[in-house]
Design an enzyme around this catalytic site. Structure first.
Site, PDB file in Angstrom:
ATOM      1  CD  GLN A  49      12.795   2.507  13.451  1.00 29.18           C
ATOM      2  OE1 GLN A  49      13.043   1.433  12.932  1.00 29.18           O
ATOM      3  NE2 GLN A  49      13.007   3.649  12.831  1.00 29.18           N
ATOM      4  CG  ASN A  51      11.827   6.832  14.173  1.00 25.98           C
ATOM      5  OD1 ASN A  51      12.765   6.087  14.426  1.00 25.98           O
ATOM      6  ND2 ASN A  51      10.923   6.545  13.257  1.00 25.98           N
ATOM      7  NE  ARG A  61      13.255  17.182  10.101  1.00 24.17           N
ATOM      8  CZ  ARG A  61      14.575  17.031  10.012  1.00 24.17           C
ATOM      9  NH1 ARG A  61      15.078  16.150   9.173  1.00 24.17           N
ATOM     10  NH2 ARG A  61      15.388  17.763  10.748  1.00 24.17           N
ATOM     11  CG  HIS A  64       9.831  11.155   4.077  1.00 26.79           C
ATOM     12  ND1 HIS A  64      10.415  11.659   5.210  1.00 26.79           N
ATOM     13  CD2 HIS A  64      10.379  11.840   3.042  1.00 26.79           C
ATOM     14  CE1 HIS A  64      11.282  12.597   4.884  1.00 26.79           C
ATOM     15  NE2 HIS A  64      11.279  12.732   3.564  1.00 26.79           N
ATOM     16  CE  LYS A  73       6.592   7.355   8.844  1.00 26.69           C
ATOM     17  NZ  LYS A  73       7.193   8.378   7.985  1.00 26.69           N
TER      18      LYS A  73
END
Length: 183
Positions: A49, A51, A61, A64, A73
């Site tokens: 994916q 983003n 942010r 997470h 990531k």
């Protein structure tokens, strides 16, 4: 892909600097090459994916992570500048609860590899910051968790000028001592 891999204080988290070819017309660089990534950063990684995030100055942010379907990531900034952070949330790790922070910007073109098992977050340092990042698993909102960005037990030294702008889920993040973590 010509890259330089720079270690961080957390051995699995890596800074990646691409080789940039520039002249009077502009520049070119490979932002990702699977073969080079496998040889120089980590083998066996498959990204599923992509983003795109846009934030205003002072937006924070994170931090997470997904307790199931853990995501690795590969993060980069395409406009502006952020202070990007990874926190080890693996209880069995000798670096559990430790963090590393890196300035990523459109100008320095650095990327940060945040492997599964780490919480991730950032604060926008420029008026606008746009980030692109690849993930190794899909987003599952039911498995997403948030660490408290200001947990004194972690002690992240955010380069903030006043209070950050937070989403409700980030303002309600849990301190590491109360958070669900990996074994």
């Amino acid at each position: 892909m010509s890259i330089t891999v720079i270690p961080t204080a957390l051995s699995e988290v890596k800074i990646i600097e691409p080789r940039v070819f520039g002249d009077a017309r502009g520049f070119f660089f490979e932002s990702f090459n699977g073969r080079a990534f496998a040889e120089q950063v980590q083998a066996g990684v498959e990204f599923v994916q992509d983003n795109h995030s846009r934030s205003s100055k002072g937006v924070l942010r994170g931090l997470h992570y997904q307790i199931e379907h853990a995501q690795g990531k590969l993060v980069r900034v395409i406009a502006g500048e952020v202070f990007d952070v990874a926190v080890d949330v693996r209880r069995s790790s000798p670096t559990f609860g430790q963090w590393v922070g890196v300035t990523l910007s459109a100008e320095n073109r650095r990327q940060l590899w945040v492997p599964p098992g780490f919480a991730h977050g950032f604060v926008a340092m420029s008026d606008v910051a746009e980030m692109l990042y690849k993930t190794t698993d899909y987003w599952y909102p039911e498995h997403e968790r948030s660490l408290l960005w200001s947990d004194p037990a972690i002690g992240i030294e955010w380069p903030l000028d006043g209070a950050p702008t937070l989403a409700a889920k980030d303002a309600q993040g849990l301190p590491l001592a109360q958070a669900q973590t990996y074994e």
